[in-house]
Design a protein around this motif. Sequence first.
Motif, PDB file in Angstrom:
ATOM      1  N   LEU A 282      -8.371   5.205   1.388  1.00 53.53           N
ATOM      2  CA  LEU A 282      -8.562   3.755   1.413  1.00 53.53           C
ATOM      3  C   LEU A 282      -8.061   3.204   2.740  1.00 53.53           C
ATOM      4  CD1 LEU A 282      -7.396   2.504  -2.103  1.00 53.53           C
ATOM      5  CD2 LEU A 282      -9.724   2.688  -1.256  1.00 53.53           C
TER       6      LEU A 282
ATOM      7  N   LYS B 149       2.061   9.517 -10.805  1.00 52.03           N
ATOM      8  CA  LYS B 149       1.117   9.596 -11.917  1.00 52.03           C
ATOM      9  C   LYS B 149       1.622   9.032 -13.256  1.00 52.03           C
ATOM     10  CE  LYS B 149      -1.727  13.230  -9.998  1.00 52.03           C
ATOM     11  NZ  LYS B 149      -2.020  12.298  -8.908  1.00 52.03           N
TER      12      LYS B 149
ATOM     13  N   THR C 246       0.830  -1.199   0.000  1.00 54.42           N
ATOM     14  CA  THR C 246       0.000   0.000   0.000  1.00 54.42           C
ATOM     15  C   THR C 246       0.868   1.255   0.000  1.00 54.42           C
ATOM     16  OG1 THR C 246      -0.205  -0.161   2.406  1.00 54.42           O
ATOM     17  CG2 THR C 246      -1.996  -1.093   1.110  1.00 54.42           C
TER      18      THR C 246
ATOM     19  N   ILE D  13      -4.350   4.952   3.187  1.00 56.28           N
ATOM     20  CA  ILE D  13      -3.654   5.730   2.157  1.00 56.28           C
ATOM     21  C   ILE D  13      -4.656   6.665   1.486  1.00 56.28           C
ATOM     22  CG2 ILE D  13      -1.872   3.981   1.747  1.00 56.28           C
ATOM     23  CD1 ILE D  13      -3.277   3.216  -0.835  1.00 56.28           C
ATOM     24  N   GLN D  14      -4.112   7.705   0.881  1.00 50.45           N
ATOM     25  CA  GLN D  14      -4.956   8.678   0.203  1.00 50.45           C
ATOM     26  C   GLN D  14      -4.593   8.698  -1.273  1.00 50.45           C
ATOM     27  OE1 GLN D  14      -4.800  12.662   1.753  1.00 50.45           O
ATOM     28  NE2 GLN D  14      -6.254  13.449   0.239  1.00 50.45           N
ATOM     29  N   LEU D  15      -5.558   8.348  -2.104  1.00 56.92           N
ATOM     30  CA  LEU D  15      -5.333   8.393  -3.545  1.00 56.92           C
ATOM     31  C   LEU D  15      -6.240   9.493  -4.093  1.00 56.92           C
ATOM     32  CD1 LEU D  15      -5.325   4.549  -4.294  1.00 56.92           C
ATOM     33  CD2 LEU D  15      -3.368   6.012  -3.838  1.00 56.92           C
ATOM     34  N   GLY D  16      -5.696  10.686  -4.189  1.00 59.79           N
ATOM     35  CA  GLY D  16      -6.487  11.813  -4.660  1.00 59.79           C
ATOM     36  C   GLY D  16      -7.674  12.068  -3.753  1.00 59.79           C
TER      37      GLY D  16
ATOM     38  N   HIS E  90      -7.717   1.997  -7.987  1.00 58.54           N
ATOM     39  CA  HIS E  90      -8.187   3.382  -7.916  1.00 58.54           C
ATOM     40  C   HIS E  90      -7.320   4.317  -8.764  1.00 58.54           C
ATOM     41  CE1 HIS E  90     -11.128   2.860  -4.569  1.00 58.54           C
ATOM     42  NE2 HIS E  90     -10.421   1.753  -4.427  1.00 58.54           N
ATOM     43  N   ILE E  91      -6.301   3.765  -9.392  1.00 59.74           N
ATOM     44  CA  ILE E  91      -5.405   4.612 -10.187  1.00 59.74           C
ATOM     45  C   ILE E  91      -5.627   4.288 -11.661  1.00 59.74           C
ATOM     46  CG2 ILE E  91      -2.994   5.275 -10.561  1.00 59.74           C
ATOM     47  CD1 ILE E  91      -2.339   4.215  -7.792  1.00 59.74           C
TER      48      ILE E  91
ATOM     49  N   GLN F 244       0.775   4.124  -2.886  1.00 59.95           N
ATOM     50  CA  GLN F 244       0.623   5.568  -2.613  1.00 59.95           C
ATOM     51  C   GLN F 244       1.666   6.364  -3.387  1.00 59.95           C
ATOM     52  OE1 GLN F 244      -1.260   7.383   0.580  1.00 59.95           O
ATOM     53  NE2 GLN F 244      -1.136   8.690  -1.212  1.00 59.95           N
TER      54      GLN F 244
ATOM     55  N   PHE G  70       0.925   6.450  -7.067  1.00 59.14           N
ATOM     56  CA  PHE G  70      -0.177   7.381  -7.332  1.00 59.14           C
ATOM     57  C   PHE G  70       0.348   8.804  -7.473  1.00 59.14           C
ATOM     58  CE2 PHE G  70      -3.278  10.495  -5.879  1.00 59.14           C
ATOM     59  CZ  PHE G  70      -4.352  10.215  -6.702  1.00 59.14           C
ATOM     60  N   GLU G  71       1.286   9.154  -6.581  1.00 55.32           N
ATOM     61  CA  GLU G  71       1.814  10.521  -6.607  1.00 55.32           C
ATOM     62  C   GLU G  71       2.680  10.780  -7.837  1.00 55.32           C
ATOM     63  OE1 GLU G  71       3.372  10.521  -2.631  1.00 55.32           O
ATOM     64  OE2 GLU G  71       1.303  10.535  -1.850  1.00 55.32           O
TER      65      GLU G  71
END
Lengths: 112, 294
Positions: B98, A63, A53, B91-94, A83-84, A57, A60-61
Amino acid sequence: MKIAFTSEGTSWDSLIDPRFGRTENIVLFDEESKELTAVDNSAVKNDAHGAGTATAQKIFELKPDVLITGNGPGENAAKALKHIKMRIFVDANDLTVQQAYNNYKSGNLREV
Amino acid sequence: MTNPKPLKIAIASGKGGTGKTTLSTNLAAFIAEQDEVVLVDLDVEEPNSGLFFNGILTHEEDIFKMIPQWDESKCTLCGICPKVCNYHAVIQLGPTILVFPELCHSCYACSELCPVDALPMIPKKTGTLRDFQIEKLHFVESHLDIGEEQAVPLISKTKKYVARKYSHVSITIFDSPPGTSCLVMEATKDADFVILVTEPTPFGLHDLSLAVETMRALKKPFGVVVNRYGIGNDEVIHYCREENISILSKIPNKRKIAELYSSGKLMYRDFPEVKHSLSDILDYCITAVRGGIA
């Protein structure tokens, strides 16, 4: 397109790190600027759990549009990566970043 | 054996498969021939002591741990919760937070530090506790649910149940998980005495020395039982001598013992020398804890 690789090193000649969560580095290739950069991910070594996880994260940052890795993300990481908006290619084990990129371009990597 | 101070014996080992369950089940059944005893299987990831007893189920309960639940309507996406979670369970996705319940250690940091109360803690089932009775033997075991990664809270809650319900019973035996991880520390930390079961092989010795270090760090009185004595070499015996560690007993390596174990049967009744060993082990523990040595 921005391509992310899980890698043991930081260059084109570095091997793909087959692990997602515990990858040593995340190597990024920007196809427009032709720039290759790397982000250190070794801090997860200290975590008994949650490496997947934490790395998700980080991804995600950064991108990226595409992620290229080896064994594929574990269950928790896979849940996060859903979610990405990003395509994920696996089975790049034993390849260098350069070889993995070539295989991806020629359509020889498995998409999940 | 009717003494006011209850005795808690943990049976642990470094290496897996050395005979923790063999010793726990046989010792408990041996004690239960005369006295009330509690056997607790704290190897919640793979409890197996229950295979040796056919008891009456007297109690069953679900065990819960507390986890945060994201309330999207209250959240301002301030970013505090993923930063304070040491376990990457939040965690934070935008625009999305979650929560990964299996990774959560129930520390409440995210919930307490959320400025708008958007992460209230809710109970999540983590395992099941069962309590059986076989005449004078009470057998308690907990099973961790599949997919759960945190066994410590379940071990802790199982011990609390036993302490609450069986405070009147003079001897409790805890069958611990193998290894030297947090689980083993949780399973042994309240014990008055720890028995480390090993086998006389290089693997047995290597992992025994780790378990010895762990018990010394926890400042636990402990002794060693050498199981399958007769195989391997003498290094475990030499090691214990050099380190001044008491060997409580040596249980011989016998095919028949393995056969009985593999068919889910206790073995001490068939082997008088093993029965003697159990008696010696018990006497040693009682003397060591209740001050007979001093």
